[in-house]
Design an enzyme around this catalytic site. Structure first.
Site, PDB file in Angstrom:
ATOM      1  N   ASP A 100     -30.690   1.097 -18.542  1.00  0.00           N
ATOM      2  CA  ASP A 100     -30.848   0.357 -17.299  1.00  0.00           C
ATOM      3  C   ASP A 100     -29.634  -0.551 -17.105  1.00  0.00           C
ATOM      4  O   ASP A 100     -29.160  -1.202 -18.047  1.00  0.00           O
ATOM      5  CB  ASP A 100     -32.138  -0.477 -17.345  1.00  0.00           C
ATOM      6  CG  ASP A 100     -32.557  -0.959 -15.971  1.00  0.00           C
ATOM      7  OD1 ASP A 100     -33.610  -0.506 -15.488  1.00  0.00           O
ATOM      8  OD2 ASP A 100     -31.830  -1.782 -15.367  1.00  0.00           O
TER       9      ASP A 100
ATOM     10  N   HIS B 213     -39.629   3.329 -17.278  1.00  0.00           N
ATOM     11  CA  HIS B 213     -38.919   2.311 -18.042  1.00  0.00           C
ATOM     12  C   HIS B 213     -39.446   2.360 -19.477  1.00  0.00           C
ATOM     13  O   HIS B 213     -40.665   2.376 -19.698  1.00  0.00           O
ATOM     14  CB  HIS B 213     -39.219   0.910 -17.498  1.00  0.00           C
ATOM     15  CG  HIS B 213     -38.744   0.656 -16.101  1.00  0.00           C
ATOM     16  ND1 HIS B 213     -37.612  -0.060 -15.810  1.00  0.00           N
ATOM     17  CD2 HIS B 213     -39.273   1.001 -14.907  1.00  0.00           C
ATOM     18  CE1 HIS B 213     -37.464  -0.159 -14.499  1.00  0.00           C
ATOM     19  NE2 HIS B 213     -38.465   0.480 -13.925  1.00  0.00           N
TER      20      HIS B 213
ATOM     21  N   ASN C 244     -43.190   1.893 -11.953  1.00  0.00           N
ATOM     22  CA  ASN C 244     -43.489   1.208 -10.699  1.00  0.00           C
ATOM     23  C   ASN C 244     -43.607   2.243  -9.595  1.00  0.00           C
ATOM     24  O   ASN C 244     -42.801   3.177  -9.520  1.00  0.00           O
ATOM     25  CB  ASN C 244     -42.365   0.214 -10.368  1.00  0.00           C
ATOM     26  CG  ASN C 244     -42.295  -0.913 -11.380  1.00  0.00           C
ATOM     27  OD1 ASN C 244     -43.317  -1.379 -11.861  1.00  0.00           O
ATOM     28  ND2 ASN C 244     -41.091  -1.337 -11.732  1.00  0.00           N
TER      29      ASN C 244
ATOM     30  N   HIS D  84     -39.149   7.251 -12.315  1.00  0.00           N
ATOM     31  CA  HIS D  84     -38.519   6.885 -13.589  1.00  0.00           C
ATOM     32  C   HIS D  84     -39.507   6.112 -14.443  1.00  0.00           C
ATOM     33  O   HIS D  84     -40.328   5.351 -13.949  1.00  0.00           O
ATOM     34  CB  HIS D  84     -37.249   6.061 -13.376  1.00  0.00           C
ATOM     35  CG  HIS D  84     -37.411   4.898 -12.452  1.00  0.00           C
ATOM     36  ND1 HIS D  84     -37.431   5.041 -11.080  1.00  0.00           N
ATOM     37  CD2 HIS D  84     -37.550   3.575 -12.686  1.00  0.00           C
ATOM     38  CE1 HIS D  84     -37.581   3.856 -10.509  1.00  0.00           C
ATOM     39  NE2 HIS D  84     -37.668   2.945 -11.470  1.00  0.00           N
TER      40      HIS D  84
ATOM     41  N   GLN E  77     -41.447  -0.755  -6.633  1.00  0.00           N
ATOM     42  CA  GLN E  77     -40.480   0.295  -6.956  1.00  0.00           C
ATOM     43  C   GLN E  77     -39.248   0.102  -6.072  1.00  0.00           C
ATOM     44  O   GLN E  77     -39.378   0.024  -4.845  1.00  0.00           O
ATOM     45  CB  GLN E  77     -41.104   1.676  -6.706  1.00  0.00           C
ATOM     46  CG  GLN E  77     -40.163   2.822  -7.062  1.00  0.00           C
ATOM     47  CD  GLN E  77     -40.788   4.195  -6.800  1.00  0.00           C
ATOM     48  OE1 GLN E  77     -41.901   4.302  -6.272  1.00  0.00           O
ATOM     49  NE2 GLN E  77     -40.054   5.233  -7.156  1.00  0.00           N
TER      50      GLN E  77
END
Ligand code: AMP
Length: 113
Positions: free
Chosen positions: A30, A101, A86, A99, A93
């Site tokens: 990230d 995390h 999210n 995706h 989001q």
């Protein structure tokens, strides 16, 4: 999807700090980490969110779920980790490409709200 940043990162069209890649998925760090380890697992196929999954994505999602523990081992998250997905506006989001995390090695003040 032409303008999707995560499509481009996942396919290597934009350089990123890639930690794992195979035919179906990519995992990269990230850009604004919220923990000592914070990586994002994304499908190479564009899927906007959990709400956009179809029956045909069963194998892809199974692959993603099973790969998480391998990434955790690779990243030294032996003592546990957190996964977050999210979804949509109320889920906060911000990037509209599905995706997961994966966060670990503490400093767990995230996600917000
Ligand atoms: P979400 O709020 O769940 O949509 O999470 C999007 C995440 O993508 C955030 O944690 C961002 O820091 C991260 N992010 C956005 N752009 C990039 C990028 N170019 N490379 C890596 N991570 C990114």
């Amino acid at each position: 999807m032409e303008d999707c940043i995560f499509c481009k990162l996942a396919k290597g069209e934009i350089p990123t700090d890639m930690v794992y890649e195979d035919d179906l998925i990519s995992v990269f760090r990230d850009a604004a980490p919220e923990a000592p380890v914070h990586v994002l697992m994304v499908p190479k196929k564009h899927v906007a969110s959990l709400n956009d999954l179809e029956d045909a994505d069963r194998e892809l999602m199974g692959h993603m779920m099973l790969k998480i523990k391998d990434i955790a081992v690779q990243e030294g998250l032996d003592n546990g980790f957190r996964t977050v997905i999210n979804t949509g506006e109320d889920g906060q989001q911000t990037v509209h490409h599905l995706h997961i995390h994966i966060l670990g090695r503490r400093k767990m003040t995230w996600p917000p709200g």
